[in-house]
Design a protein around this motif. Structure first.
Motif, mmCIF file in Angstrom:
data_model
loop_
_atom_site.group_PDB
_atom_site.id
_atom_site.type_symbol
_atom_site.label_atom_id
_atom_site.label_comp_id
_atom_site.label_asym_id
_atom_site.label_seq_id
_atom_site.Cartn_x
_atom_site.Cartn_y
_atom_site.Cartn_z
ATOM 1 N N TYR A 166 -90.860 44.584 37.630
ATOM 2 C CA TYR A 166 -90.427 45.692 36.759
ATOM 3 C C TYR A 166 -91.606 46.644 36.535
ATOM 4 O O TYR A 166 -92.027 46.871 35.397
ATOM 5 N N LEU A 205 -91.804 49.685 36.524
ATOM 6 C CA LEU A 205 -91.445 50.818 35.661
ATOM 7 C C LEU A 205 -91.750 50.493 34.200
ATOM 8 O O LEU A 205 -92.297 51.325 33.458
ATOM 9 N N LEU A 206 -91.437 49.274 33.791
ATOM 10 C CA LEU A 206 -91.688 48.873 32.401
ATOM 11 C C LEU A 206 -93.190 48.754 32.147
ATOM 12 O O LEU A 206 -93.698 49.217 31.111
ATOM 13 N N ALA A 262 -94.633 52.205 31.770
ATOM 14 C CA ALA A 262 -94.263 52.854 30.504
ATOM 15 C C ALA A 262 -95.080 52.273 29.354
ATOM 16 O O ALA A 262 -95.578 53.004 28.488
ATOM 17 N N ASP A 318 -92.358 54.816 24.409
ATOM 18 C CA ASP A 318 -92.373 54.874 25.878
ATOM 19 C C ASP A 318 -91.618 53.684 26.457
ATOM 20 O O ASP A 318 -90.821 53.823 27.384
ATOM 21 N N ALA A 371 -88.144 53.167 29.530
ATOM 22 C CA ALA A 371 -88.018 52.289 30.702
ATOM 23 C C ALA A 371 -86.898 51.267 30.490
ATOM 24 O O ALA A 371 -86.119 50.986 31.408
ATOM 25 N N SER A 426 -89.981 53.381 41.860
ATOM 26 C CA SER A 426 -89.829 53.726 40.449
ATOM 27 C C SER A 426 -91.076 54.460 39.972
ATOM 28 O O SER A 426 -92.150 54.336 40.572
ATOM 29 N N TYR A 460 -92.891 56.169 36.083
ATOM 30 C CA TYR A 460 -92.830 56.618 34.689
ATOM 31 C C TYR A 460 -93.790 57.788 34.543
ATOM 32 O O TYR A 460 -94.994 57.646 34.764
ATOM 33 N N ALA A 520 -88.378 58.092 32.961
ATOM 34 C CA ALA A 520 -88.369 56.832 33.705
ATOM 35 C C ALA A 520 -87.372 57.005 34.841
ATOM 36 O O ALA A 520 -86.186 57.252 34.595
#
Ligand SMILES: Cc1cc2nc3c(=O)[nH]c(=O)nc-3n(C[C@H](O)[C@H](O)[C@H](O)COP(=O)(O)OP(=O)(O)OC[C@H]3O[C@@H](n4cnc5c(N)ncnc54)[C@H](O)[C@@H]3O)c2cc1C
Ligand code: SF4
Length: 348
Positions: free
Chosen positions: A86, A88-89, A92, A162, A166, A225, A227, A244
């Motif tokens: 993940y 993206l997380l 973020a 933030d 995500a 992905s 951010y 995101a």
């Protein structure tokens, strides 16, 4: 600060039993203590969650991941499985706050942090979110940070997180518990638009405790992905606009499916399923991304000082989607953080 009592339960059951009139849960305290110092929050009792065994990051039964509500933002961002599956997380989280704050801030607390509207913090200024019916000082006031989407006459504030942007794109699920039982809330239903009740940021009852945040499997979005956070300073500043973006691309580079969520523009992370559907089956091109941006921003309206967000958001959406398509954004770092953390953990 108003006097309060303090308890430190050792289990979820003890915590739920300790909750009563005027109680607030406290986790990292990075938002709640500030609000108490400013007299915005005046709890009569604090129930400290830090001894609860809710700090793990573990695989879920369906192949996703369960983030404990008490896991720190730093531990989550640097967890090896989060970084690999993940990204993206992770990106973020690392775009938020500072290393010191992320070391204290918890995942549950991040979801429930309050708006950064300056009038909300100023008890001398009317604010419907702080005191329902008092009026909104931001309307006609300083609105650089405020919403361009989903605002109401009662409130034009934005949600500052933030992480939540995500989580919206990843379609997370929030697991909560109270003395009446447990329930799961889809992330899209967790935060609210202000409407006539801006005092309610989300759909959680005060006595409900967040126990976990579930990330569904999202292997299709691991590679593509990004951010993107646009802010006044490169670090330690809230988003003016953030995006995101996640794309599932086929071998020809065409889009199978897309996820896009916006931060800094509304009272909750902003997603428009029609914009994502529009991208399905199309080429990953700037023209198609610009079309999706138009749909995402339909109905966007300036509040005065924040007119620049209308253009900034459109450009940020296109850039984030281009970065996601290029697949170069994984493993974001915060240059202020210490590299090579010894506590990286790998989950099967
Ligand atoms: C200077 C500064 C800069 C920041 N910059 C950013 C930024 O750029 N981006 C960003 O996203 N964030 C930023 N933050 C916000 C930060 O991420 C939040 O303050 C933090 O995530 C809150 O987590 P916490 O554990 O400290 O929550 P707390 O302050 O302990 O609690 C916050 C709220 O959540 C409730 N709560 C906590 N845990 C639970 C639970 N398990 N169940 C139910 N309710 C719960 C509390 O009752 C309280 O209402 C910044 C904060 C500061 C102070
Ligand atoms: S925008 Fe919302 S939080 Fe800010 S002053 Fe108006 S009502 Fe309060």
């Amino acid at each position: 600060m108003t006097p309060f009592t303090y308890v430190e339960p050792g289990s979820v059951d003890e915590a739920l039993a300790a909750f009563g009139e005027g109680t607030r849960w406290i986790a990292g305290g990075t938002n709640l203590i500030d609000l108490m110092k400013e007299n915005v929050e005046r709890p009569r009792r604090l129930v400290d969650l830090n001894r609860l065994a809710l700090d793990r990051i573990e695989p879920s039964r369906d192949g996703g991941l369960m983030l404990g509500a008490l896991a720190r933002n730093a531990a989550t961002a640097y967890d090896a499985t989060v970084r690999r599956r993940y990204p993206l997380l992770s990106a973020a989280l690392l775009a938020g706050a500072s290393p010191q704050i992320r070391n204290m801030a918890t995942n549950g607390g991040n979801l429930l942090q309050r708006t950064r509207c300056v009038y909300f913090y100023d008890t001398a200024a009317p604010c419907n979110k702080r005191e329902p019916g008092a009026g909104c000082s931001a309307t006609g006031g300083l609105t650089r940070q405020h919403a361009i989407l989903g605002a109401s006459e009662a409130c034009i504030a934005t949600h500052p997180s933030d992480m939540c942007v995500a989580l919206a794109a990843l379609e997370a699920v929030v697991h909560v518990q109270s003395h009446t039982g447990a329930r799961a809330i889809l992330f899209a239903d967790f935060h609210r638009l202000p409407g006539e009740h801006p005092e309610q940021d989300n759909t959680l009852a005060p006595e409900e405790l967040i126990t976990h945040i579930e990330l569904p499997p999202a292997a299709q979005y691991e590679v593509h992905s990004a951010y993107l956070k646009v802010r006044d300073r490169a670090s330690y500043a809230f988003a003016l606009v953030s995006v995101a973006a996640a794309l599932d691309l086929d071998t020809q580079g065409r889009i199978r499916s897309a996820r896009v969520a916006l931060g800094g523009v509304a009272h909750k992370p902003w997603r428009v399923p029609e914009a994502e559907a529009l991208l399905a089956g199309k080429a990953a091109s700037a023209e198609n991304f610009a079309e999706a941006a138009e749909v995402l921003l339909q109905g966007a309206r300036s509040q005065g000082d924040n007119a620049f967000k209308l253009i900034m958001a459109r450009r940020a959406i296109v850039r984030a989607l281009e970065t996601a398509a290029a697949g170069t954004a994984a493993h974001a770092e915060d240059p202020n953080d210490s590299p090579g953390r010894p506590d990286l953990k790998e989950h099967p």
